[in-house]
Design an enzyme around this catalytic site. Structure first.
Site, PDB file in Angstrom:
ATOM      1  N   ARG A 105      79.464 -15.723 -85.366  1.00  0.00           N
ATOM      2  CA  ARG A 105      78.251 -16.695 -85.011  1.00  0.00           C
ATOM      3  C   ARG A 105      77.101 -16.274 -84.223  1.00  0.00           C
ATOM      4  NH1 ARG A 105      76.608 -21.682 -82.474  1.00  0.00           N
ATOM      5  NH2 ARG A 105      75.403 -21.059 -81.071  1.00  0.00           N
ATOM      6  N   ARG A 141      88.042  -9.275 -81.408  1.00  0.00           N
ATOM      7  CA  ARG A 141      86.545  -9.353 -81.693  1.00  0.00           C
ATOM      8  C   ARG A 141      85.881  -9.234 -80.334  1.00  0.00           C
ATOM      9  NH1 ARG A 141      85.320 -15.118 -82.058  1.00  0.00           N
ATOM     10  NH2 ARG A 141      83.393 -14.224 -81.764  1.00  0.00           N
ATOM     11  N   CYS A 198      83.495 -18.308 -83.375  1.00  0.00           N
ATOM     12  CA  CYS A 198      84.672 -18.803 -82.354  1.00  0.00           C
ATOM     13  C   CYS A 198      84.310 -20.389 -82.380  1.00  0.00           C
ATOM     14  CB  CYS A 198      84.325 -18.379 -80.982  1.00  0.00           C
ATOM     15  SG  CYS A 198      85.482 -17.264 -80.357  1.00  0.00           S
ATOM     16  N   ARG A 218      78.749 -26.202 -81.326  1.00  0.00           N
ATOM     17  CA  ARG A 218      77.935 -25.100 -81.011  1.00  0.00           C
ATOM     18  C   ARG A 218      76.908 -25.178 -81.929  1.00  0.00           C
ATOM     19  NH1 ARG A 218      80.990 -19.410 -80.148  1.00  0.00           N
ATOM     20  NH2 ARG A 218      79.093 -19.185 -78.744  1.00  0.00           N
ATOM     21  N   ASP A 224      82.906 -17.847 -69.696  1.00  0.00           N
ATOM     22  CA  ASP A 224      83.909 -16.752 -70.505  1.00  0.00           C
ATOM     23  C   ASP A 224      84.947 -16.180 -69.717  1.00  0.00           C
ATOM     24  OD1 ASP A 224      82.308 -16.851 -72.687  1.00  0.00           O
ATOM     25  OD2 ASP A 224      80.901 -15.176 -72.438  1.00  0.00           O
ATOM     26  N   VAL A 257      79.979 -25.933 -70.068  1.00  0.00           N
ATOM     27  CA  VAL A 257      79.334 -25.092 -71.215  1.00  0.00           C
ATOM     28  C   VAL A 257      79.545 -25.383 -72.506  1.00  0.00           C
ATOM     29  CG1 VAL A 257      78.268 -22.959 -71.910  1.00  0.00           C
ATOM     30  CG2 VAL A 257      78.745 -23.372 -69.240  1.00  0.00           C
ATOM     31  N   LYS A 284      79.725  -6.952 -74.979  1.00  0.00           N
ATOM     32  CA  LYS A 284      79.629  -7.509 -76.421  1.00  0.00           C
ATOM     33  C   LYS A 284      78.403  -8.141 -76.553  1.00  0.00           C
ATOM     34  CE  LYS A 284      81.941 -11.280 -77.312  1.00  0.00           C
ATOM     35  NZ  LYS A 284      81.246 -12.358 -77.806  1.00  0.00           N
ATOM     36  N   ASN A 285      78.225  -9.170 -75.645  1.00  0.00           N
ATOM     37  CA  ASN A 285      77.294 -10.014 -75.746  1.00  0.00           C
ATOM     38  C   ASN A 285      75.724  -9.494 -75.491  1.00  0.00           C
ATOM     39  OD1 ASN A 285      79.070 -11.866 -76.656  1.00  0.00           O
ATOM     40  ND2 ASN A 285      79.113 -12.895 -74.529  1.00  0.00           N
ATOM     41  N   ILE A 315      72.480 -25.047 -83.128  1.00  0.00           N
ATOM     42  CA  ILE A 315      71.666 -24.072 -82.831  1.00  0.00           C
ATOM     43  C   ILE A 315      70.238 -24.956 -82.845  1.00  0.00           C
ATOM     44  CG2 ILE A 315      72.701 -22.182 -83.884  1.00  0.00           C
ATOM     45  CD1 ILE A 315      71.231 -22.791 -86.498  1.00  0.00           C
ATOM     46  N   ASP A 316      70.230 -26.197 -82.568  1.00  0.00           N
ATOM     47  CA  ASP A 316      69.000 -26.986 -82.373  1.00  0.00           C
ATOM     48  C   ASP A 316      67.790 -26.426 -81.586  1.00  0.00           C
ATOM     49  OD1 ASP A 316      70.716 -27.582 -80.499  1.00  0.00           O
ATOM     50  OD2 ASP A 316      69.697 -29.540 -80.038  1.00  0.00           O
TER      51      ASP A 316
HETATM   52  N1  EPU Z   1      73.631 -25.528 -77.251  1.00  0.00           N
HETATM   53  C1  EPU Z   1      73.119 -26.323 -78.157  1.00  0.00           C
HETATM   54  N2  EPU Z   1      71.957 -25.958 -78.906  1.00  0.00           N
HETATM   55  C2  EPU Z   1      71.392 -24.775 -79.197  1.00  0.00           C
HETATM   56  C3  EPU Z   1      72.081 -23.664 -78.363  1.00  0.00           C
HETATM   57  C4  EPU Z   1      73.128 -23.936 -77.455  1.00  0.00           C
HETATM   58  O1  EPU Z   1      73.367 -27.561 -78.003  1.00  0.00           O
HETATM   59  O2  EPU Z   1      70.484 -24.529 -79.912  1.00  0.00           O
HETATM   60  C5  EPU Z   1      74.579 -25.726 -76.682  1.00  0.00           C
HETATM   61  C6  EPU Z   1      75.984 -25.095 -77.061  1.00  0.00           C
HETATM   62  O3  EPU Z   1      76.673 -25.891 -78.213  1.00  0.00           O
HETATM   63  C7  EPU Z   1      76.870 -24.653 -75.710  1.00  0.00           C
HETATM   64  C8  EPU Z   1      76.039 -24.522 -74.752  1.00  0.00           C
HETATM   65  O4  EPU Z   1      74.578 -24.993 -75.330  1.00  0.00           O
HETATM   66  O5  EPU Z   1      77.630 -25.686 -75.464  1.00  0.00           O
HETATM   67  C9  EPU Z   1      75.730 -22.870 -74.223  1.00  0.00           C
HETATM   68  O6  EPU Z   1      75.322 -22.258 -75.573  1.00  0.00           O
HETATM   69  P1  EPU Z   1      74.699 -20.884 -75.524  1.00  0.00           P
HETATM   70  O7  EPU Z   1      73.378 -20.878 -76.589  1.00  0.00           O
HETATM   71  O8  EPU Z   1      74.205 -20.441 -73.855  1.00  0.00           O
HETATM   72  O9  EPU Z   1      75.704 -19.762 -75.758  1.00  0.00           O
HETATM   73  P2  EPU Z   1      75.906 -18.944 -77.049  1.00  0.00           P
HETATM   74  O10 EPU Z   1      74.604 -18.038 -77.242  1.00  0.00           O
HETATM   75  O11 EPU Z   1      76.127 -19.581 -78.173  1.00  0.00           O
HETATM   76  C10 EPU Z   1      76.681 -16.796 -75.773  1.00  0.00           C
HETATM   77  C11 EPU Z   1      77.833 -16.043 -75.732  1.00  0.00           C
HETATM   78  C12 EPU Z   1      79.141 -16.843 -75.397  1.00  0.00           C
HETATM   79  C13 EPU Z   1      78.883 -17.332 -74.034  1.00  0.00           C
HETATM   80  C14 EPU Z   1      77.604 -18.287 -73.937  1.00  0.00           C
HETATM   81  C15 EPU Z   1      77.310 -18.792 -72.740  1.00  0.00           C
HETATM   82  C16 EPU Z   1      77.202 -14.447 -77.416  1.00  0.00           C
HETATM   83  C17 EPU Z   1      77.498 -13.742 -78.798  1.00  0.00           C
HETATM   84  N3  EPU Z   1      77.883 -15.290 -77.202  1.00  0.00           N
HETATM   85  O12 EPU Z   1      76.950 -17.880 -76.455  1.00  0.00           O
HETATM   86  O13 EPU Z   1      80.180 -15.982 -75.449  1.00  0.00           O
HETATM   87  O14 EPU Z   1      80.076 -18.036 -73.727  1.00  0.00           O
HETATM   88  O15 EPU Z   1      76.482 -17.482 -74.420  1.00  0.00           O
HETATM   89  O16 EPU Z   1      77.329 -17.787 -71.651  1.00  0.00           O
HETATM   90  O17 EPU Z   1      76.362 -13.864 -76.601  1.00  0.00           O
HETATM   91  C18 EPU Z   1      82.507 -15.160 -75.659  1.00  0.00           C
HETATM   92  O18 EPU Z   1      82.142 -14.089 -75.348  1.00  0.00           O
HETATM   93  O19 EPU Z   1      83.654 -15.402 -75.901  1.00  0.00           O
HETATM   94  C19 EPU Z   1      81.405 -16.118 -76.006  1.00  0.00           C
HETATM   95  C20 EPU Z   1      81.970 -17.388 -76.411  1.00  0.00           C
END
Ligand code: EPU
Length: 426
Positions: free
Chosen positions: A92, A398, A116, A121, A306, A328, A22-23, A123-124
């Protein structure tokens, strides 16, 4: 009705094939936006998140044809540069269209993403990374607007304060056609990032170091469409591995690289299961008893967040006291209350869960609060006494293609009501 009904007590046995990740697939179809023409993405999982992402892409003018794990994407010369709230709020991960749209159009407007329920979460880092490439960004509670002066981004050094998966992907996709060199430091190293970089490279991007913490991108003028097979889903594979160990069964899991699960599989061995790795497959055999182990989630190659909820269920059945530390996401212990209602002895303090086992689990009506929590509750049902009903099952749809059907093929008594679209497709 939107539930899983599970009757526990069966040892799983047989072979299961996992879908594409998925990811990875979600980002690869977004990356297709970078080149005019027809890209074909294969081994795409039949999950609700992919349908949502296909709708986001349709919303900017891409024709998306889906057929048995193949997404055929026809990207026109002129694409729309706005991803509206109505489509983005379902997913997301749709934030990852920001980088490619900005690179392709010189400007982009993307609604604030939904997705989710996993605590904070932010996006900064995505936005700061794109700003380093020259993007001028403004945002409100509703949407992000980004603009590349002169219509093109420029390469820069991007130092991520945390190895964020999404920020690495957005910066990578924005950098491939930027003018000059981009260096991403402290990049995420997940296999899905390596897969995305392989897709971009096949489109003509010049990327070095993907899968390491230091990624260097030489911007090129333009990319061409391509065909790609998505890497196997290590998290789906890990979920079946836990199911095998938990039920004392023996399951061979195909379609994934066991080296992508190095730490989770070594934790299973420490807990008393036998793991036999193979080429694109591995076998897990559970013993009669499980032992407590400690688990700490970290970015790859660390233990994946995950799989944390699934291991929480496993450890509730292991002899001794385990500590599980979540580093995380801050909202990932929501299933603890449900597991405690089923009979588990788990207490949480801050980002630690203390699990005392083994305690017998009893079938209850429980609720999936998010995707992985939902899958974990289905696993709990496999070893619970009586009937477990997991409500809000759509969270699981999902990210898992026909979880109930695949578990049934291994001997489990699990039904999804109503039957999921993925099950119809199989
Ligand atoms: N974070 C920030 N600022 C940012 C980006 C992230 O503070 O700009 C924080 C997040 O709040 C979180 C941590 O950094 O606490 C990790 O976030 P990351 O950006 O690594 O994760 P993501 O890209 O939002 C993807 C997967 C998640 C998986 C994580 C970690 C996708 C669509 N989602 O999320 O998958 O847990 O990486 O490996 O790729 C799932 O599949 O169930 C799932 C949640």
């Amino acid at each position: 009705m939107n539930l899983f009904v599970v009757h526990g007590g069966t040892r799983l046995s047989g072979t299961v094939r996992v879908s594409g990740a998925k990811n990875s697939a979600l980002k690869i179809v977004a990356a297709a936006l970078l080149a005019e023409g027809r890209s074909v993405v294969r081994n795409v999982p039949a999950i609700a998140d992919m349908e949502a992402m296909a709708d986001v892409l349709r919303g900017v003018g891409v024709s998306v044809d889906t057929d048995e794990g193949r997404h055929v994407l026809d990207v026109p010369a002129e694409i729309g540069c706005e991803a509206p709230e109505r489509l983005v709020s379902r997913l997301r991960a749709s934030i990852v269209v920001l980088g490619p749209l900005l690179a392709r159009c010189g400007h982009a407007r993307v609604a604030m993403p939904g997705g989710c329920n996993l605590g904070n979460r932010s996006i900064d880092m995505h936005l700061a990374g794109l700003a380093r490439l020259g993007a001028q960004i403004t945002y409100t509670d509703d949407a992000i607007e980004a603009h590349a002066p002169g219509g093109r981004l420029r390469g820069a050094d991007v130092d991520l304060p945390f190895a964020s998966v999404g920020a690495t992907e957005n910066v990578l996709m924005a950098a491939v056609t930027a003018r000059g060199t981009t260096r991403i430091s402290n990049a995420a190293r997940e296999p899905e990032i390596t897969d995305l970089a392989a897709f971009l490279s096949a489109m003509g991007a010049r990327i070095e170091g993907a899968g390491s913490a230091d990624v260097v991108v030489e911007g090129v003028e333009a990319l061409a469409p391509t065909t790609h097979d998505v890497v196997g889903d290590r998290i789906e594979a890990g979920t079946f591995a836990v199911a095998a160990a938990l039920t004392g069964g023996e399951v061979t899991i195909e379609g994934t690289d066991p080296t992508h699960l190095h730490i989770p599989l070594s934790k299973l061995e420490q807990a008393g299961a036998a793991v036999v790795p193979g080429d694109g497959r591995f076998t897990v055999a559970g013993g009669d008893t499980l032992r407590a182990v400690d688990v700490v989630t970290l970015p790859y190659p660390g233990f994946p967040t995950d799989l944390q909820p699934q291991y929480l269920v496993l450890l509730s059945q292991a002899a001794g006291t385990s500590m599980l530390t979540e580093n995380v996401f801050d909202g990932r212990f929501q299933l603890v209350a449900e597991l405690v209602r089923m009979g588990a002895d788990i207490t949480t303090e801050s980002h630690h869960a203390i699990v005392r086992g083994p305690r017998p689990l009893y079938g209850r009506e429980v609720t999936a609060t998010d995707l992985r929590a939902g899958a974990a509750l289905v696993l709990a049902g496999l070893v619970a006494d009586g009937e477990t009903v997991v409500a809000e099952a759509h969270h699981v749809d999902r990210g898992y293609a026909d979880l109930a059907g695949k578990l049934r093929a291994l001997g489990a008594d699990v039904t999804r009501a109503p039957i999921s679209a993925a099950a119809v497709a199989r």
